[in-house]
Design a protein around this motif. Structure first.
Motif, short mmCIF file in Angstrom:
data_model
loop_
_atom_site.label_atom_id
_atom_site.label_comp_id
_atom_site.label_asym_id
_atom_site.label_seq_id
_atom_site.Cartn_x
_atom_site.Cartn_y
_atom_site.Cartn_z
N THR A 50 80.75 89.14 -90.12
CA THR A 50 80.01 87.87 -90.27
C THR A 50 78.63 88.14 -90.89
O THR A 50 78.12 89.27 -90.78
N ARG A 51 78.12 87.05 -91.54
CA ARG A 51 78.83 85.80 -91.69
C ARG A 51 79.62 85.73 -92.99
O ARG A 51 80.59 85.00 -93.09
N GLY A 52 79.18 86.50 -94.00
CA GLY A 52 79.79 86.40 -95.32
C GLY A 52 81.28 86.67 -95.35
O GLY A 52 82.01 86.15 -96.19
N ASP A 110 85.05 91.63 -95.87
CA ASP A 110 83.69 91.14 -96.11
C ASP A 110 83.63 90.56 -97.52
O ASP A 110 84.51 90.82 -98.36
N ASP A 111 82.59 89.77 -97.76
CA ASP A 111 82.47 89.17 -99.10
C ASP A 111 82.11 90.21 -100.16
O ASP A 111 82.61 90.16 -101.27
#
Ligand code: PRP
Ligand code: MG
Length: 176
Positions: A50-52, A110-111
């Motif tokens: 989190t958060r991406g 993850d982003d």
């Protein structure tokens, strides 16, 4: 800062090159990521950083048919300045058990990876998990098992949840 010193630049200012990503583009990149992950799985659970990581984790879990989703909550960048990493919430006992204590069969999402500091910390918690991100910058790239798009280290990615449509003046009126 001492008088006369140049102001400290944020990571975003240092990056210089903006790379705005729309919702549509992000969704397509996440779907492309799942095509690759489908060759590697199956996975017992998805762990979102989190958060991406929450948005790509939802899309990836939906595509791969995974219904167990856990979070590892890490705070580091205050907007665009990276400070000390703080683990606000670790991996749940239940997800740990599913990964046999080392993360085997778990998918961390993850982003992006930038310097790789966040990814490194989570990898240490789950050394045998598979780590996937949508975007990767060169410094963090060696930590990632699967990603879709590499951007240069001096690029700043603007995600759709951090941005909004706004007026842009025409080029002849002095827009850069
Ligand atoms: O590779 P690194 O240099 O560690 O940077 C990558 C991390 O930074 C961003 O998260 P951030 O800490 O800004 O928090 P957020 O996901 O809550 O926005 C991004 O979502 C990654 O998790
Ligand atoms: Mg993050």
């Amino acid at each position: 800062m001492m008088a006369g010193d140049a102001p400290e630049l944020s990571a975003q200012e240092r990056a210089g090159r903006p790379f705005p990503v729309s919702w549509d583009q992000f969704h397509r990149d996440c779907r492309a990521l799942t095509w690759r992950l489908n060759e590697v799985g199956p996975f017992h659970a998805v762990i979102a950083i989190t958060r991406g990581g929450l948005v790509p984790a939802a899309i990836v879990a939906r595509e791969l048919g995974v219904r167990v989703i856990d979070t590892v909550c890490i705070a580091s960048y205050d907007h665009d300045k990276q400070g000390e990493l703080q683990v606000l919430k670790g991996i749940s006992e239940q997800a740990m058990k599913l990964g046999g204590g080392t993360g085997k069969g778990l998918l961390i999402v993850d982003d992006l990876v930038d310097t790789g500091k966040t990814g490194k910390l989570v990898r240490e918690m789950l050394p045998d998990a598979h780590f996937a991100t949508v975007y990767a910058k060169p410094k963090g790239r060696p930590l990632v098992d699967t990603f879709i798009t590499e951007v240069s280290q001096d690029t700043w990615i603007f995600f759709p949840w951090d941005t909004a449509l706004s007026y842009h003046p025409p080029l002849r009126d002095g827009a850069a």
